[in-house]
Write a protein that holds these residues in place. Structure first.
Motif, PDB file in Angstrom:
ATOM      1  N   GLU A   1       6.914  -7.699  11.447  1.00  0.00           N
ATOM      2  CA  GLU A   1       7.225  -7.622  12.876  1.00  0.00           C
ATOM      3  C   GLU A   1       8.332  -8.603  13.252  1.00  0.00           C
ATOM      4  OE1 GLU A   1       3.035  -6.122  14.904  1.00  0.00           O
ATOM      5  OE2 GLU A   1       3.474  -8.270  14.834  1.00  0.00           O
ATOM      6  N   GLY A   2       8.492  -9.653  12.452  1.00  0.00           N
ATOM      7  CA  GLY A   2       9.515 -10.643  12.747  1.00  0.00           C
ATOM      8  C   GLY A   2      10.908 -10.239  12.306  1.00  0.00           C
ATOM      9  N   VAL A   3      10.998  -9.390  11.278  1.00  0.00           N
ATOM     10  CA  VAL A   3      12.322  -9.039  10.752  1.00  0.00           C
ATOM     11  C   VAL A   3      12.842  -7.698  11.258  1.00  0.00           C
ATOM     12  CG1 VAL A   3      12.055 -10.425   8.666  1.00  0.00           C
ATOM     13  CG2 VAL A   3      11.335  -8.028   8.645  1.00  0.00           C
ATOM     14  N   HIS A   4      11.978  -6.844  11.788  1.00  0.00           N
ATOM     15  CA  HIS A   4      12.487  -5.611  12.384  1.00  0.00           C
ATOM     16  C   HIS A   4      11.463  -5.021  13.351  1.00  0.00           C
ATOM     17  CE1 HIS A   4       9.832  -3.909   9.491  1.00  0.00           C
ATOM     18  NE2 HIS A   4      10.498  -2.817   9.182  1.00  0.00           N
ATOM     19  N   GLN A   5      11.970  -4.229  14.289  1.00  0.00           N
ATOM     20  CA  GLN A   5      11.122  -3.633  15.310  1.00  0.00           C
ATOM     21  C   GLN A   5      11.705  -2.309  15.775  1.00  0.00           C
ATOM     22  OE1 GLN A   5      11.835  -7.146  17.936  1.00  0.00           O
ATOM     23  NE2 GLN A   5      12.266  -5.633  19.547  1.00  0.00           N
ATOM     24  N   GLY A   6      10.892  -1.538  16.496  1.00  0.00           N
ATOM     25  CA  GLY A   6      11.322  -0.221  16.958  1.00  0.00           C
ATOM     26  C   GLY A   6      11.246  -0.075  18.460  1.00  0.00           C
ATOM     27  N   HIS A   7      11.541  -1.145  19.185  1.00  0.00           N
ATOM     28  CA  HIS A   7      11.521  -1.113  20.648  1.00  0.00           C
ATOM     29  C   HIS A   7      12.438  -2.208  21.180  1.00  0.00           C
ATOM     30  CE1 HIS A   7       8.153  -3.450  18.971  1.00  0.00           C
ATOM     31  NE2 HIS A   7       8.489  -4.350  19.870  1.00  0.00           N
TER      32      HIS A   7
ATOM     33  N   ARG B   1      -0.503  -3.374  -1.528  1.00  0.00           N
ATOM     34  CA  ARG B   1      -1.610  -2.523  -1.078  1.00  0.00           C
ATOM     35  C   ARG B   1      -2.954  -3.183  -1.370  1.00  0.00           C
ATOM     36  NH1 ARG B   1      -3.093   3.522  -3.457  1.00  0.00           N
ATOM     37  NH2 ARG B   1      -5.089   3.736  -2.391  1.00  0.00           N
ATOM     38  N   ASN B   2      -3.111  -3.715  -2.570  1.00  0.00           N
ATOM     39  CA  ASN B   2      -4.381  -4.342  -2.940  1.00  0.00           C
ATOM     40  C   ASN B   2      -4.701  -5.524  -2.033  1.00  0.00           C
ATOM     41  OD1 ASN B   2      -4.606  -2.499  -5.031  1.00  0.00           O
ATOM     42  ND2 ASN B   2      -3.810  -3.904  -6.589  1.00  0.00           N
ATOM     43  N   ASN B   3      -3.683  -6.321  -1.720  1.00  0.00           N
ATOM     44  CA  ASN B   3      -3.897  -7.480  -0.853  1.00  0.00           C
ATOM     45  C   ASN B   3      -4.145  -7.080   0.594  1.00  0.00           C
ATOM     46  OD1 ASN B   3      -3.388 -10.260  -2.299  1.00  0.00           O
ATOM     47  ND2 ASN B   3      -1.869  -8.866  -3.151  1.00  0.00           N
ATOM     48  N   MET B   4      -3.501  -5.998   1.038  1.00  0.00           N
ATOM     49  CA  MET B   4      -3.682  -5.542   2.410  1.00  0.00           C
ATOM     50  C   MET B   4      -5.067  -4.952   2.642  1.00  0.00           C
ATOM     51  SD  MET B   4      -0.981  -6.325   4.116  1.00  0.00           S
ATOM     52  CE  MET B   4      -1.253  -5.392   5.609  1.00  0.00           C
ATOM     53  N   MET B   5      -5.745  -4.574   1.583  1.00  0.00           N
ATOM     54  CA  MET B   5      -7.078  -3.986   1.711  1.00  0.00           C
ATOM     55  C   MET B   5      -8.118  -5.010   2.160  1.00  0.00           C
ATOM     56  SD  MET B   5      -6.925  -0.720   0.962  1.00  0.00           S
ATOM     57  CE  MET B   5      -8.506  -0.188   0.321  1.00  0.00           C
ATOM     58  N   GLU B   6      -7.811  -6.290   1.994  1.00  0.00           N
ATOM     59  CA  GLU B   6      -8.727  -7.341   2.434  1.00  0.00           C
ATOM     60  C   GLU B   6      -8.544  -7.539   3.939  1.00  0.00           C
ATOM     61  OE1 GLU B   6      -8.546 -10.883   0.086  1.00  0.00           O
ATOM     62  OE2 GLU B   6      -7.991  -9.773  -1.724  1.00  0.00           O
ATOM     63  N   VAL B   7      -9.516  -7.075   4.704  1.00  0.00           N
ATOM     64  CA  VAL B   7      -9.385  -6.946   6.158  1.00  0.00           C
ATOM     65  C   VAL B   7      -9.003  -8.246   6.850  1.00  0.00           C
ATOM     66  CG1 VAL B   7     -10.562  -6.290   8.284  1.00  0.00           C
ATOM     67  CG2 VAL B   7     -11.007  -5.027   6.163  1.00  0.00           C
ATOM     68  N   ASN B   8      -9.682  -9.314   6.565  1.00  0.00           N
ATOM     69  CA  ASN B   8      -9.452 -10.574   7.289  1.00  0.00           C
ATOM     70  C   ASN B   8      -8.656 -11.586   6.478  1.00  0.00           C
ATOM     71  OD1 ASN B   8     -10.993  -9.733   9.596  1.00  0.00           O
ATOM     72  ND2 ASN B   8     -12.863 -10.123   8.411  1.00  0.00           N
TER      73      ASN B   8
ATOM     74  N   GLN C   1      -2.418 -10.943   7.501  1.00  0.00           N
ATOM     75  CA  GLN C   1      -1.886 -11.515   8.733  1.00  0.00           C
ATOM     76  C   GLN C   1      -0.428 -11.930   8.561  1.00  0.00           C
ATOM     77  OE1 GLN C   1      -4.019 -14.970  10.128  1.00  0.00           O
ATOM     78  NE2 GLN C   1      -2.409 -15.533  11.573  1.00  0.00           N
ATOM     79  N   LYS C   2      -0.126 -12.615   7.453  1.00  0.00           N
ATOM     80  CA  LYS C   2       1.237 -13.093   7.217  1.00  0.00           C
ATOM     81  C   LYS C   2       2.202 -11.933   6.962  1.00  0.00           C
ATOM     82  CE  LYS C   2       0.459 -17.517   7.556  1.00  0.00           C
ATOM     83  NZ  LYS C   2       1.049 -18.310   8.675  1.00  0.00           N
ATOM     84  N   MET C   3       1.734 -10.901   6.283  1.00  0.00           N
ATOM     85  CA  MET C   3       2.591  -9.747   6.017  1.00  0.00           C
ATOM     86  C   MET C   3       2.985  -9.057   7.317  1.00  0.00           C
ATOM     87  SD  MET C   3       4.270  -7.705   4.083  1.00  0.00           S
ATOM     88  CE  MET C   3       3.801  -8.045   2.389  1.00  0.00           C
TER      89      MET C   3
END
Length: 265
Positions: free
Chosen positions: A76-82, A57-64, A69-71
């Protein structure tokens, strides 16, 4: 045997290669009998080097940040809903068209084809090996979508409805694009089908059946899973007589079905 192969080749435990989701540091799995008398596996994976939900959460708070980006790329690379590159209506049409072919085989009743050896150079349409690989990927997407259409679409009924509300939380919200809440760092992954559970394409292709893959990124989700796993650990394992009773019931059902349809040999 199937579970052992899954743990080794999909989870990467006891293998020289990393698992499908990364290097696995630990796992816990248990087999459960469904109401339809079929067995299915529940499995939890702990990925080596994973951060705690609060650290994520703390790392995701950094917008850019590169971390954000890597997370997102990883999730998205290991699972999806479509479905893969298609909508449900398009996949439905593809399946119906495929079924009209006399040589068509239901993918839930077949084994997956091994992918060809990839070339070491960039994709070249003139290269026979590249052409073979491209055709395999097209087939992979088609078969995976077929499997998803047959196995992963949730239809509500008496098995899941409690006072008109689905216990499995379907239909689920449509999310056109993965977004991150800048206020708390929570991630809402892209999901384009409201009645399709999240899955890993490669896993669906390998298992040729239904599977449900979820990443646990919040403290609430982790607490829920702890309770869920504890419930399974404290359950009495299947007894031998239960297994034989299951085989007997399935055999009787099969015989009754053949008698009813006039196919008893």
């Amino acid at each position: 045997m199937m579970v052992k192969l899954f743990i080794k080749h999909v989870s990467g435990i006891g293998s020289e290669q990393p698992g499908l989701y990364g290097n696995t540091s630990a796992y816990y799995g248990t087999v459960e009998q469904q109401g339809r008398l079929t067995l299915h596996l529940h499995l939890l994976l702990w990925i080596t080097g994973s951060l705690s939900p609060q650290e994520i959460r703390n790392n995701m708070m950094e917008v850019n940040s590169e971390f954000r980006q890597k997370m997102i790329e990883y999730l998205e690379g290991v699972h999806q809903g479509h479905f893969i590159e298609k909508t449900m209506s398009e996949v439905e049409n593809d399946v119906k068209y495929a079924e009209s072919d006399p040589v068509y085989k239901n993918p839930t009743e077949t084994l997956p084809d091994i992918p060809p050896e990839p070339c070491t150079h960039p994709n070249d349409p003139q290269c026979p090996k590249c052409d073979m690989s491209n055709k395999w990927w097209i087939k992979f997407k088609g078969i995976t979508n077929d499997l998803l259409y047959r196995s992963n679409i949730h239809s509500c009924g008496d098995h899941c409805l409690v006072k008109g509300i689905c216990k499995a939380r379907f239909p689920r919200p449509i999310i056109n694009k993965t977004v991150v809440d800048d206020n708390d760092g929570s991630i809402l992954l892209q999901k384009l089908e409201e009645r399709l559970n999240t899955f890993t394409p490669a896993l669906t292709y390998l298992l040729c059946s239904n599977s449900d893959v979820t990443s646990l990124l919040s403290g609430t989700a982790l607490k829920a899973v702890v309770a869920y796993v504890t419930d399974y650990i404290t359950k009495t394992p299947l007894k031998t007589y239960t297994i034989f009773q299951t085989i007997r019931d399935i055999t009787i059902q099969a015989i009754d079905s053949r008698v009813y349809t006039g196919n008893l040999m």
